[in-house]
Design a protein around this motif. Structure first.
Motif, PDB file in Angstrom:
ATOM      1  N   ARG A   1     -56.183  52.537  26.297  1.00 16.77           N
ATOM      2  CA  ARG A   1     -57.180  52.120  25.380  1.00 16.77           C
ATOM      3  C   ARG A   1     -57.365  50.484  25.415  1.00 16.77           C
ATOM      4  O   ARG A   1     -58.560  49.915  25.643  1.00 16.77           O
ATOM      5  CB  ARG A   1     -57.349  52.687  23.995  1.00 16.77           C
ATOM      6  CG  ARG A   1     -57.808  54.111  24.266  1.00 16.77           C
ATOM      7  CD  ARG A   1     -57.755  54.898  23.032  1.00 16.77           C
ATOM      8  NE  ARG A   1     -58.072  54.177  21.870  1.00 16.77           N
ATOM      9  CZ  ARG A   1     -57.430  54.433  20.706  1.00 16.77           C
ATOM     10  NH1 ARG A   1     -56.821  55.370  20.331  1.00 16.77           N
ATOM     11  NH2 ARG A   1     -57.965  53.614  19.619  1.00 16.77           N
ATOM     12  N   ALA A   2     -56.187  49.921  25.108  1.00 13.33           N
ATOM     13  CA  ALA A   2     -56.239  48.550  25.014  1.00 13.33           C
ATOM     14  C   ALA A   2     -56.686  47.844  26.090  1.00 13.33           C
ATOM     15  O   ALA A   2     -57.258  46.609  26.112  1.00 13.33           O
ATOM     16  CB  ALA A   2     -54.691  47.912  24.344  1.00 13.33           C
ATOM     17  N   LYS A   3     -56.004  48.162  27.321  1.00  9.36           N
ATOM     18  CA  LYS A   3     -56.413  47.926  28.713  1.00  9.36           C
ATOM     19  C   LYS A   3     -57.802  47.689  28.843  1.00  9.36           C
ATOM     20  O   LYS A   3     -58.337  46.902  29.521  1.00  9.36           O
ATOM     21  CB  LYS A   3     -55.649  48.379  29.727  1.00  9.36           C
ATOM     22  CG  LYS A   3     -54.436  48.023  29.915  1.00  9.36           C
ATOM     23  CD  LYS A   3     -53.597  48.814  31.242  1.00  9.36           C
ATOM     24  CE  LYS A   3     -52.166  48.425  31.293  1.00  9.36           C
ATOM     25  NZ  LYS A   3     -51.609  49.117  32.507  1.00  9.36           N
TER      26      LYS A   3
ATOM     27  N   VAL B   1     -49.318  41.061  28.227  1.00  5.52           N
ATOM     28  CA  VAL B   1     -48.345  42.037  28.651  1.00  5.52           C
ATOM     29  C   VAL B   1     -48.937  43.285  28.653  1.00  5.52           C
ATOM     30  O   VAL B   1     -48.681  43.969  29.671  1.00  5.52           O
ATOM     31  CB  VAL B   1     -47.108  42.249  27.524  1.00  5.52           C
ATOM     32  CG1 VAL B   1     -46.198  43.177  27.686  1.00  5.52           C
ATOM     33  CG2 VAL B   1     -46.089  40.871  27.849  1.00  5.52           C
ATOM     34  N   ILE B   2     -49.818  43.633  27.673  1.00  4.04           N
ATOM     35  CA  ILE B   2     -50.741  45.059  28.007  1.00  4.04           C
ATOM     36  C   ILE B   2     -51.406  45.057  29.068  1.00  4.04           C
ATOM     37  O   ILE B   2     -51.468  46.107  29.973  1.00  4.04           O
ATOM     38  CB  ILE B   2     -51.604  45.297  26.605  1.00  4.04           C
ATOM     39  CG1 ILE B   2     -50.842  45.459  25.366  1.00  4.04           C
ATOM     40  CG2 ILE B   2     -52.629  46.121  26.839  1.00  4.04           C
ATOM     41  CD1 ILE B   2     -51.642  45.194  23.999  1.00  4.04           C
TER      42      ILE B   2
ATOM     43  N   ASN C   1     -45.428  52.973  35.374  1.00  2.00           N
ATOM     44  CA  ASN C   1     -44.470  53.617  36.342  1.00  2.00           C
ATOM     45  C   ASN C   1     -43.303  52.703  36.892  1.00  2.00           C
ATOM     46  O   ASN C   1     -42.300  53.194  37.329  1.00  2.00           O
ATOM     47  CB  ASN C   1     -45.353  53.579  37.930  1.00  2.00           C
ATOM     48  CG  ASN C   1     -46.638  54.497  37.729  1.00  2.00           C
ATOM     49  OD1 ASN C   1     -46.384  55.664  36.998  1.00  2.00           O
ATOM     50  ND2 ASN C   1     -47.600  54.386  38.386  1.00  2.00           N
ATOM     51  N   LYS C   2     -43.386  51.402  36.150  1.00  2.00           N
ATOM     52  CA  LYS C   2     -42.200  50.667  36.377  1.00  2.00           C
ATOM     53  C   LYS C   2     -41.098  50.482  35.316  1.00  2.00           C
ATOM     54  O   LYS C   2     -40.370  49.944  35.418  1.00  2.00           O
ATOM     55  CB  LYS C   2     -42.596  49.174  36.677  1.00  2.00           C
ATOM     56  CG  LYS C   2     -43.388  49.347  38.147  1.00  2.00           C
ATOM     57  CD  LYS C   2     -43.753  47.750  38.546  1.00  2.00           C
ATOM     58  CE  LYS C   2     -44.556  47.746  40.048  1.00  2.00           C
ATOM     59  NZ  LYS C   2     -44.776  46.161  40.312  1.00  2.00           N
ATOM     60  N   GLY C   3     -41.550  51.140  34.170  1.00  2.18           N
ATOM     61  CA  GLY C   3     -40.485  51.061  33.045  1.00  2.18           C
ATOM     62  C   GLY C   3     -41.048  51.178  31.752  1.00  2.18           C
ATOM     63  O   GLY C   3     -42.265  51.769  31.523  1.00  2.18           O
ATOM     64  N   ASN C   4     -40.470  50.921  30.813  1.00  2.77           N
ATOM     65  CA  ASN C   4     -40.368  50.949  29.330  1.00  2.77           C
ATOM     66  C   ASN C   4     -41.390  49.893  28.712  1.00  2.77           C
ATOM     67  O   ASN C   4     -40.977  48.700  28.848  1.00  2.77           O
ATOM     68  CB  ASN C   4     -39.246  51.094  28.604  1.00  2.77           C
ATOM     69  CG  ASN C   4     -39.383  51.440  26.893  1.00  2.77           C
ATOM     70  OD1 ASN C   4     -40.377  50.914  26.555  1.00  2.77           O
ATOM     71  ND2 ASN C   4     -38.232  52.368  26.255  1.00  2.77           N
ATOM     72  N   PHE C   5     -42.582  50.385  28.038  1.00  2.99           N
ATOM     73  CA  PHE C   5     -43.498  49.134  27.715  1.00  2.99           C
ATOM     74  C   PHE C   5     -42.508  48.285  26.603  1.00  2.99           C
ATOM     75  O   PHE C   5     -42.725  47.107  26.723  1.00  2.99           O
ATOM     76  CB  PHE C   5     -44.684  49.717  27.042  1.00  2.99           C
ATOM     77  CG  PHE C   5     -45.386  48.742  26.346  1.00  2.99           C
ATOM     78  CD1 PHE C   5     -46.199  47.692  27.088  1.00  2.99           C
ATOM     79  CD2 PHE C   5     -45.480  48.460  25.006  1.00  2.99           C
ATOM     80  CE1 PHE C   5     -46.963  46.737  26.456  1.00  2.99           C
ATOM     81  CE2 PHE C   5     -46.119  47.319  24.301  1.00  2.99           C
ATOM     82  CZ  PHE C   5     -46.918  46.710  25.048  1.00  2.99           C
ATOM     83  N   VAL C   6     -41.988  48.783  25.686  1.00  2.00           N
ATOM     84  CA  VAL C   6     -41.408  47.908  24.504  1.00  2.00           C
ATOM     85  C   VAL C   6     -40.210  47.056  25.138  1.00  2.00           C
ATOM     86  O   VAL C   6     -40.246  45.670  24.782  1.00  2.00           O
ATOM     87  CB  VAL C   6     -40.704  49.030  23.468  1.00  2.00           C
ATOM     88  CG1 VAL C   6     -40.018  48.281  22.418  1.00  2.00           C
ATOM     89  CG2 VAL C   6     -41.841  49.627  22.743  1.00  2.00           C
TER      90      VAL C   6
ATOM     91  N   ALA D   1     -40.643  39.708  27.834  1.00  2.00           N
ATOM     92  CA  ALA D   1     -41.809  39.000  28.172  1.00  2.00           C
ATOM     93  C   ALA D   1     -42.258  37.955  27.002  1.00  2.00           C
ATOM     94  O   ALA D   1     -42.398  36.690  27.315  1.00  2.00           O
ATOM     95  CB  ALA D   1     -42.977  39.577  28.825  1.00  2.00           C
ATOM     96  N   ILE D   2     -42.225  38.457  25.876  1.00  3.07           N
ATOM     97  CA  ILE D   2     -42.670  37.638  24.968  1.00  3.07           C
ATOM     98  C   ILE D   2     -41.464  36.928  24.352  1.00  3.07           C
ATOM     99  O   ILE D   2     -41.715  35.594  24.203  1.00  3.07           O
ATOM    100  CB  ILE D   2     -42.914  38.529  23.470  1.00  3.07           C
ATOM    101  CG1 ILE D   2     -44.305  39.322  23.873  1.00  3.07           C
ATOM    102  CG2 ILE D   2     -43.179  37.818  22.338  1.00  3.07           C
ATOM    103  CD1 ILE D   2     -44.664  40.515  22.869  1.00  3.07           C
ATOM    104  N   GLU D   3     -40.313  37.273  24.589  1.00  2.56           N
ATOM    105  CA  GLU D   3     -39.137  36.152  24.102  1.00  2.56           C
ATOM    106  C   GLU D   3     -39.088  35.124  25.134  1.00  2.56           C
ATOM    107  O   GLU D   3     -38.815  33.996  24.823  1.00  2.56           O
ATOM    108  CB  GLU D   3     -37.708  36.955  23.920  1.00  2.56           C
ATOM    109  CG  GLU D   3     -36.743  36.259  23.288  1.00  2.56           C
ATOM    110  CD  GLU D   3     -35.355  36.898  22.896  1.00  2.56           C
ATOM    111  OE1 GLU D   3     -34.506  36.379  23.050  1.00  2.56           O
ATOM    112  OE2 GLU D   3     -35.664  38.253  22.825  1.00  2.56           O
TER     113      GLU D   3
END
Length: 142
Positions: free
Chosen positions: A37-39, A85-86, A92-97, A103-105
């Protein structure tokens, strides 16, 4: 309002940060739905993901410091990067968190390094006080 710790309570409570709402942990399926939804531009879904990542951003804010900035600037930089990031996340490539936290750090560290580099610009452009009038920095006459 109901108690936030009550298991049957789905009603969000606002925190001190304006517009940020604290929700319970999101299940992986709820998170995936909110990401989609955010995308598509759903602002409420983004705010819910931001609320989900709120405590991570608070920890970053407390852990890092950008010279000449307020600690809230780090939170804002993290929130802006979360939007990017969203957009870039591929489920399909991994875990969002994990992806978002790394990426944020990395973005915050890049901001800090950029600020340090800007401080050195003034030092690199400064004139030496040991050079007399009419001489260049090597001591030769002009």
């Amino acid at each position: 309002m109901k108690d936030i710790d009550n298991e049957e309570d789905d009603y969000p409570k606002t925190l001190g940060v304006e517009g940020i709402v604290r929700y319970k942990k999101l299940s992986p399926s709820d998170l995936a739905l909110k990401l989609e939804r955010a995308k598509k531009g759903d602002e409420l879904a983004f705010k819910e993901i931001l609320a989900f990542m709120h405590y991570f951003l608070i920890r970053l804010k407390d852990r890092f410091f950008i010279q000449g900035s307020d600690s809230e600037d780090i939170y804002q930089e993290g929130a802006i990067k979360l939007m990017n990031v969203i957009e870039k996340f591929d489920p399909n490539k991994g875990n969002f968190v994990t992806f978002a936290q790394q990426a944020i750090e990395k973005h915050i560290i890049t901001c800090i390094n950029r600020e340090k580099a800007q401080k050195r610009i003034h030092l690199n452009n400064a004139l030496s006080l040991n050079v007399g009038m009419g001489q260049n920095e090597l001591g030769d006459d002009k």
